[in-house]
Design an enzyme around this catalytic site. Sequence first.
Site, PDB file in Angstrom:
ATOM      1  N   ASP A  99       0.855  -1.177   0.000  1.00  7.12           N
ATOM      2  CA  ASP A  99       0.000   0.000   0.000  1.00  7.12           C
ATOM      3  C   ASP A  99       0.902   1.241   0.000  1.00  7.12           C
ATOM      4  OD1 ASP A  99      -2.310   1.526   0.163  1.00  7.12           O
ATOM      5  OD2 ASP A  99      -2.451   1.368   2.335  1.00  7.12           O
ATOM      6  N   LYS A 126      -0.412  -4.309  -5.790  1.00  5.20           N
ATOM      7  CA  LYS A 126       0.273  -3.053  -5.461  1.00  5.20           C
ATOM      8  C   LYS A 126      -0.709  -1.916  -5.682  1.00  5.20           C
ATOM      9  CE  LYS A 126       4.622  -0.649  -5.616  1.00  5.20           C
ATOM     10  NZ  LYS A 126       4.264   0.713  -5.939  1.00  5.20           N
ATOM     11  N   VAL A 148      -9.387  -3.631  -0.071  1.00  3.66           N
ATOM     12  CA  VAL A 148      -9.546  -4.964  -0.655  1.00  3.66           C
ATOM     13  C   VAL A 148      -9.680  -6.030   0.433  1.00  3.66           C
ATOM     14  CG1 VAL A 148      -8.465  -6.641  -2.221  1.00  3.66           C
ATOM     15  CG2 VAL A 148      -8.096  -4.199  -2.567  1.00  3.66           C
TER      16      VAL A 148
HETATM   17  P1  IMP Z   1       1.943  -0.707   3.746  1.00  2.00           P
HETATM   18  O1  IMP Z   1       2.975  -0.860   4.808  1.00  2.00           O
HETATM   19  O2  IMP Z   1       1.286   0.632   3.744  1.00  2.00           O
HETATM   20  O3  IMP Z   1       2.457  -1.064   2.352  1.00  2.00           O
HETATM   21  O4  IMP Z   1       0.752  -1.668   4.103  1.00  2.00           O
HETATM   22  C1  IMP Z   1       0.885  -2.981   3.933  1.00  2.00           C
HETATM   23  C2  IMP Z   1      -0.113  -3.786   4.737  1.00  2.00           C
HETATM   24  O5  IMP Z   1      -1.347  -3.103   5.022  1.00  2.00           O
HETATM   25  C3  IMP Z   1      -0.490  -4.941   3.873  1.00  2.00           C
HETATM   26  O6  IMP Z   1       0.419  -5.993   4.041  1.00  2.00           O
HETATM   27  C4  IMP Z   1      -1.868  -5.278   4.353  1.00  2.00           C
HETATM   28  O7  IMP Z   1      -1.782  -6.191   5.424  1.00  2.00           O
HETATM   29  C5  IMP Z   1      -2.441  -3.973   4.827  1.00  2.00           C
HETATM   30  N1  IMP Z   1      -3.333  -3.423   3.793  1.00  2.00           N
HETATM   31  C6  IMP Z   1      -3.104  -2.372   2.985  1.00  2.00           C
HETATM   32  N2  IMP Z   1      -4.139  -2.142   2.156  1.00  2.00           N
HETATM   33  C7  IMP Z   1      -5.047  -3.098   2.440  1.00  2.00           C
HETATM   34  C8  IMP Z   1      -6.352  -3.416   1.905  1.00  2.00           C
HETATM   35  O8  IMP Z   1      -6.886  -2.775   0.970  1.00  2.00           O
HETATM   36  N3  IMP Z   1      -6.983  -4.490   2.450  1.00  2.00           N
HETATM   37  C9  IMP Z   1      -6.444  -5.223   3.465  1.00  2.00           C
HETATM   38  N4  IMP Z   1      -5.233  -4.977   3.985  1.00  2.00           N
HETATM   39  C10 IMP Z   1      -4.545  -3.920   3.484  1.00  2.00           C
END
Ligand code: IMP
Length: 181
Positions: A99, A126, A148
């Site tokens: 994310d 992604k 999602v």
């Molecule tokens: P980041 O550190 O911002 O890249 O977030 C990564 C983590 O957030 C992912 O591994 C997911 O566990 C969670 N995450 C981010 N977006 C979503 C989503 O749309 N649905 C469910 N989990 C999400």
Amino acid sequence: MNLKPCIPREAIDEIVRRLAAGINSDYSGRTPLLVGVLKGAFLFLSDLVRKLDIEHEIDFIQTSCYGHRDTPAADVLIVRDITADLSGRDVIIVEDIIDRGHTAKALMKYFSDRGAASIRLCTLLKREGGAPELKADYTGAIIGPGFVVGYGMDYKERLRGLPGLYTVQEEGEQWMDLPGS
Ligand code: IMP
Ligand code: MG
């Protein structure tokens, strides 16, 4: 709860097959350690390894949850650690979704500090526009802003068992109503 279909199960199969083919050819003759990021990547990792024809090992790590999405990279918490010795290993981080990229960046640094010989990133999804500077080595699909769920990914710990991927309802959009949801 109202959900909108995002990626159907059959399309996920195709994506996983393509990602596995890339790993098979890139790691031919080596034994990578695939580290699934819990909890969201547990189904993805289990499907991915069943399509690998190279030797491999698996491990898991769990980081702080989505509730902390504003936390800077350095503050990503590891709440369950791997058990494997990483020194000299070829590590492939297996994520459900990148994310903002905080989790992936923190894990790459963490595994590098623990002596991994190489680290690559494999993500099912992604987020479009999120962490443009972070290029995953294997990316399943790019998705828009919707939250999602399904195929291992949760909304408040629920809906991980949905076989396909869906986005959660937002005001003013056209949605389908899933039976039993
Ligand atoms: P980041 O550190 O911002 O890249 O977030 C990564 C983590 O957030 C992912 O591994 C997911 O566990 C969670 N995450 C981010 N977006 C979503 C989503 O749309 N649905 C469910 N989990 C999400
Ligand atoms: Mg995750």
